[in-house]
Design a protein around this motif. Structure first.
Motif, PDB file in Angstrom:
ATOM      1  N   UNK A 132      46.629 -41.363  21.652  1.00  0.00           N
ATOM      2  CA  UNK A 132      47.856 -41.069  22.382  1.00  0.00           C
ATOM      3  C   UNK A 132      48.038 -39.570  22.587  1.00  0.00           C
ATOM      4  N   UNK A 133      47.635 -38.772  21.616  1.00  0.00           N
ATOM      5  CA  UNK A 133      47.731 -37.321  21.763  1.00  0.00           C
ATOM      6  C   UNK A 133      46.816 -36.840  22.897  1.00  0.00           C
ATOM      7  N   UNK A 134      45.631 -37.393  22.969  1.00  0.00           N
ATOM      8  CA  UNK A 134      44.718 -37.037  24.061  1.00  0.00           C
ATOM      9  C   UNK A 134      45.306 -37.449  25.405  1.00  0.00           C
ATOM     10  N   UNK A 135      45.899 -38.633  25.435  1.00  0.00           N
ATOM     11  CA  UNK A 135      46.544 -39.108  26.660  1.00  0.00           C
ATOM     12  C   UNK A 135      47.698 -38.197  27.053  1.00  0.00           C
ATOM     13  N   UNK A 136      48.501 -37.787  26.072  1.00  0.00           N
ATOM     14  CA  UNK A 136      49.631 -36.897  26.339  1.00  0.00           C
ATOM     15  C   UNK A 136      49.148 -35.558  26.900  1.00  0.00           C
ATOM     16  N   UNK A 137      48.106 -35.000  26.292  1.00  0.00           N
ATOM     17  CA  UNK A 137      47.582 -33.724  26.800  1.00  0.00           C
ATOM     18  C   UNK A 137      47.049 -33.873  28.218  1.00  0.00           C
ATOM     19  N   UNK A 138      46.383 -34.961  28.493  1.00  0.00           N
ATOM     20  CA  UNK A 138      45.847 -35.205  29.825  1.00  0.00           C
ATOM     21  C   UNK A 138      46.978 -35.319  30.841  1.00  0.00           C
ATOM     22  N   UNK A 139      48.018 -36.072  30.487  1.00  0.00           N
ATOM     23  CA  UNK A 139      49.134 -36.263  31.411  1.00  0.00           C
ATOM     24  C   UNK A 139      49.946 -34.982  31.600  1.00  0.00           C
ATOM     25  N   UNK A 192      46.332 -47.084   7.705  1.00  0.00           N
ATOM     26  CA  UNK A 192      46.676 -45.703   8.046  1.00  0.00           C
ATOM     27  C   UNK A 192      45.532 -45.036   8.794  1.00  0.00           C
ATOM     28  N   UNK A 193      44.297 -45.383   8.467  1.00  0.00           N
ATOM     29  CA  UNK A 193      43.158 -44.820   9.202  1.00  0.00           C
ATOM     30  C   UNK A 193      43.175 -45.319  10.642  1.00  0.00           C
ATOM     31  N   UNK A 194      43.551 -46.577  10.835  1.00  0.00           N
ATOM     32  CA  UNK A 194      43.646 -47.112  12.191  1.00  0.00           C
ATOM     33  C   UNK A 194      44.746 -46.393  12.970  1.00  0.00           C
ATOM     34  N   UNK A 195      45.874 -46.109  12.311  1.00  0.00           N
ATOM     35  CA  UNK A 195      46.964 -45.410  12.985  1.00  0.00           C
ATOM     36  C   UNK A 195      46.562 -43.987  13.350  1.00  0.00           C
ATOM     37  N   UNK A 196      45.766 -43.338  12.528  1.00  0.00           N
ATOM     38  CA  UNK A 196      45.290 -41.992  12.861  1.00  0.00           C
ATOM     39  C   UNK A 196      44.466 -42.027  14.148  1.00  0.00           C
ATOM     40  N   UNK A 197      43.636 -43.045  14.292  1.00  0.00           N
ATOM     41  CA  UNK A 197      42.825 -43.183  15.498  1.00  0.00           C
ATOM     42  C   UNK A 197      43.716 -43.397  16.716  1.00  0.00           C
ATOM     43  N   UNK A 198      44.705 -44.262  16.586  1.00  0.00           N
ATOM     44  CA  UNK A 198      45.628 -44.536  17.697  1.00  0.00           C
ATOM     45  C   UNK A 198      46.439 -43.291  18.029  1.00  0.00           C
ATOM     46  N   UNK A 199      46.917 -42.582  17.011  1.00  0.00           N
ATOM     47  CA  UNK A 199      47.682 -41.361  17.245  1.00  0.00           C
ATOM     48  C   UNK A 199      46.836 -40.320  17.965  1.00  0.00           C
ATOM     49  N   UNK A 200      45.585 -40.196  17.590  1.00  0.00           N
ATOM     50  CA  UNK A 200      44.685 -39.256  18.253  1.00  0.00           C
ATOM     51  C   UNK A 200      44.485 -39.637  19.717  1.00  0.00           C
TER      52      UNK A 200
END
Length: 97
Positions: A57-64, A47-55
């Motif tokens: 993707x969220x940064x990527x989404x905001x950038x895009x 779950x800690x790894x998924x939090x990192x991945x989610x963060x």
């Protein structure tokens, strides 16, 4: 000494057998608990790894979502409608109808 004194009584044999059975059961329980703890630690690590991945993707989404837009326009629309983050604001000088 009588024969009963030399041999263990039925009660003592049964008590020893049940004690061994209980000890074996506790050892099995301890082993199963250790396996469960290891699995829980693996799940928590994932779950800690998924939090990192989610963060990420969220940064990527905001950038895009802000790429190709005027920086002032991105401030006017802080979120997408339907996501709960869209806030409708009025500019100064506009009147509500």
């Amino acid at each position: 000494m009588s024969q009963n004194d030399e041999e263990t009584s039925f009660f003592e044999r049964e008590r020893d057998r049940l004690s061994r059975e209980i000890t074996s059961g506790f050892e099995e329980l301890l082993s199963s608990t250790n396996v469960l703890n290891r699995k829980l630690e693996e799940v928590l690590g994932m779950t800690k790894e998924y939090d990192t991945i989610a963060s990420l993707w969220h940064s990527f989404y905001r950038l895009m979502s802000t790429s190709g837009q005027d920086p002032d326009a991105s401030e006017e629309q802080p979120g997408l409608p339907g996501t709960g983050s869209h806030i409708v604001t009025m500019k100064q000088g506009q009147q509500q109808k």
